[in-house]
Motif scaffolding. Structure first.
Motif, PDB file in Angstrom:
ATOM      1  N   PRO A  43      12.603 -15.690  -2.979  1.00  0.00           N
ATOM      2  CA  PRO A  43      13.667 -16.171  -3.869  1.00  0.00           C
ATOM      3  C   PRO A  43      14.752 -16.908  -3.090  1.00  0.00           C
ATOM      4  N   LYS A  44      15.232 -18.000  -3.674  1.00  0.00           N
ATOM      5  CA  LYS A  44      16.322 -18.766  -3.091  1.00  0.00           C
ATOM      6  C   LYS A  44      17.529 -18.674  -4.013  1.00  0.00           C
ATOM      7  N   LEU A  45      18.661 -18.262  -3.462  1.00  0.00           N
ATOM      8  CA  LEU A  45      19.864 -18.108  -4.277  1.00  0.00           C
ATOM      9  C   LEU A  45      20.362 -19.458  -4.758  1.00  0.00           C
ATOM     10  N   LEU A  46      20.551 -19.568  -6.076  1.00  0.00           N
ATOM     11  CA  LEU A  46      21.123 -20.783  -6.650  1.00  0.00           C
ATOM     12  C   LEU A  46      22.621 -20.627  -6.862  1.00  0.00           C
ATOM     13  N   ASP A  57      27.726 -21.318  -4.828  1.00  0.00           N
ATOM     14  CA  ASP A  57      26.800 -22.219  -5.539  1.00  0.00           C
ATOM     15  C   ASP A  57      26.356 -23.341  -4.611  1.00  0.00           C
ATOM     16  N   SER A  58      26.338 -23.043  -3.323  1.00  0.00           N
ATOM     17  CA  SER A  58      26.045 -24.070  -2.328  1.00  0.00           C
ATOM     18  C   SER A  58      24.635 -24.630  -2.439  1.00  0.00           C
ATOM     19  N   GLN A  59      23.695 -23.863  -2.995  1.00  0.00           N
ATOM     20  CA  GLN A  59      22.324 -24.353  -3.100  1.00  0.00           C
ATOM     21  C   GLN A  59      21.949 -24.735  -4.535  1.00  0.00           C
ATOM     22  N   LEU A  60      22.921 -24.858  -5.385  1.00  0.00           N
ATOM     23  CA  LEU A  60      22.669 -25.275  -6.763  1.00  0.00           C
ATOM     24  C   LEU A  60      22.693 -26.802  -6.844  1.00  0.00           C
ATOM     25  N   ARG A  64      21.991 -31.622 -11.774  1.00  0.00           N
ATOM     26  CA  ARG A  64      21.103 -31.303 -12.891  1.00  0.00           C
ATOM     27  C   ARG A  64      21.186 -29.852 -13.348  1.00  0.00           C
ATOM     28  N   PHE A  65      21.648 -28.974 -12.493  1.00  0.00           N
ATOM     29  CA  PHE A  65      21.735 -27.555 -12.821  1.00  0.00           C
ATOM     30  C   PHE A  65      23.191 -27.177 -13.111  1.00  0.00           C
ATOM     31  N   SER A  66      23.359 -26.313 -14.090  1.00  0.00           N
ATOM     32  CA  SER A  66      24.677 -25.744 -14.359  1.00  0.00           C
ATOM     33  C   SER A  66      24.503 -24.298 -14.782  1.00  0.00           C
ATOM     34  N   ALA A  67      25.530 -23.504 -14.548  1.00  0.00           N
ATOM     35  CA  ALA A  67      25.471 -22.098 -14.930  1.00  0.00           C
ATOM     36  C   ALA A  67      26.862 -21.625 -15.293  1.00  0.00           C
ATOM     37  N   GLU A  68      26.894 -20.658 -16.186  1.00  0.00           N
ATOM     38  CA  GLU A  68      28.172 -20.056 -16.545  1.00  0.00           C
ATOM     39  C   GLU A  68      27.978 -18.582 -16.848  1.00  0.00           C
ATOM     40  N   ARG A  69      29.051 -17.844 -16.697  1.00  0.00           N
ATOM     41  CA  ARG A  69      29.028 -16.417 -17.003  1.00  0.00           C
ATOM     42  C   ARG A  69      30.283 -16.119 -17.813  1.00  0.00           C
ATOM     43  N   LEU A  70      30.164 -16.303 -19.089  1.00  0.00           N
ATOM     44  CA  LEU A  70      31.308 -16.129 -19.972  1.00  0.00           C
ATOM     45  C   LEU A  70      31.669 -14.655 -20.082  1.00  0.00           C
ATOM     46  N   LYS A  71      32.951 -14.367 -20.036  1.00  0.00           N
ATOM     47  CA  LYS A  71      33.480 -13.010 -20.192  1.00  0.00           C
ATOM     48  C   LYS A  71      32.939 -12.048 -19.139  1.00  0.00           C
ATOM     49  N   GLY A  72      32.366 -12.586 -18.068  1.00  0.00           N
ATOM     50  CA  GLY A  72      31.919 -11.740 -16.974  1.00  0.00           C
ATOM     51  C   GLY A  72      30.734 -10.843 -17.289  1.00  0.00           C
ATOM     52  N   VAL A  73      29.967 -11.192 -18.331  1.00  0.00           N
ATOM     53  CA  VAL A  73      28.812 -10.348 -18.683  1.00  0.00           C
ATOM     54  C   VAL A  73      27.548 -11.212 -18.643  1.00  0.00           C
ATOM     55  N   ASP A  74      27.129 -11.723 -19.820  1.00  0.00           N
ATOM     56  CA  ASP A  74      25.921 -12.551 -19.889  1.00  0.00           C
ATOM     57  C   ASP A  74      26.107 -13.850 -19.134  1.00  0.00           C
ATOM     58  N   SER A  75      24.961 -14.438 -18.771  1.00  0.00           N
ATOM     59  CA  SER A  75      25.003 -15.717 -18.074  1.00  0.00           C
ATOM     60  C   SER A  75      23.894 -16.627 -18.580  1.00  0.00           C
ATOM     61  N   THR A  76      24.152 -17.926 -18.526  1.00  0.00           N
ATOM     62  CA  THR A  76      23.108 -18.903 -18.825  1.00  0.00           C
ATOM     63  C   THR A  76      22.987 -19.878 -17.662  1.00  0.00           C
TER      64      THR A  76
END
Lengths: 120, 109
Positions: A43-46, A57-60, A64-76
């Motif tokens: 596994p490579k950390l994104l 997020d140095s390897q993201l 083309r890639f984006s990520a978020e963790r709203l309210k500190g729980v779920d993430s997309t």
């Protein structure tokens, strides 16, 4: 205790399409991780979140890639547009440690089942 | 970049035999962890050894760490068919884990 949940488990898309993955970590875990695992590799950390802030997020591939963790729980995690080389398993993990624990990011990580993405 | 490099890349043994996998890493670590991955259960944490520890046991697992050589080994004793999986070492430093490429262990019944 419920484990890390991910959905979908499998996804097949055409190149240049977009795709999104969802992760629900173990309740109470401060740190959440997204990894990319290409067949035959580790596994490579994104991206790594501590609560709802980004730690690494140095390897993201941010074009083309984006990520978020709203309210500190779920993430997309989103990919737009996808390329052939994005075919991989995307793993979500979580762990207890926050900044005050002294072990953030290096404590035991609990992984979800992953999403297998195929880009055609 | 990969922190750990496992050796061998693949290992095939008979049930009941011991399996030894090695891991070398490049930079200083706070701890070293071993994970197992099979198709049924995903990545599962096996054991964590801190940089000030030399050896640790957990059931049929024995892990050693030599920080002077930047290396670790994982020994699985009395292997079972259910131990068939890929095994990854991961170095913990700079607030993250960096995984190696893994050793594929096959235990033949």
């Amino acid at each position: 205790e419920a484990g890390v949940a991910q959905s979908p488990r499998y996804k097949i898309i055409e190149k240049r399409q977009s795709v999104a993955f969802w992760c629900n970590p173990i309740s109470g875990h401060a740190t959440l991780y997204w990894y990319q695992q290409i067949l035959g590799q580790g596994p490579k950390l994104l991206i790594q979140f501590q609560n709802n802030g980004v730690v690494d997020d140095s390897q993201l591939p941010k074009d083309r890639f984006s990520a978020e963790r709203l309210k500190g729980v779920d993430s997309t995690l989103k990919i737009q547009p996808a390329k052939l080389e994005d075919s991989a398993v995307y793993l979500c993990a979580s762990s207890w440690g926050g900044w005050t624990s002294g072990s953030m990011g290096t404590d035991t990580q609990y992984f979800g089942p992953g999403t297998r993405l195929t880009v055609l | 970049s990969q922190q750990g490099e496992e050796d061998p890349q693949a290992l095939s043994i008979q049930e009941g035999e011991n399996a030894t996998m090695n891991c070398s890493y490049k930079t200083s670590i706070n701890n070293l962890q071993w994970y197992r991955q099979n198709s049924g259960r995903g990545l599962v944490h096996l054991i964590l050894i801190r940089s000030n520890e030399r050896e640790k046991h957990s059931g049929r697992l024995r892990v050693t760490l030599d920080t002077s050589k930047k290396s670790s080994s994982l020994l699985i004793t009395a292997s079972r068919a259910a131990d068939t999986a890929s095994y990854f070492c991961a170095g913990g430093s700079n607030y993250k884990l960096t995984f190696g490429k893994g050793t594929l262990l096959t235990v033949n019944p």
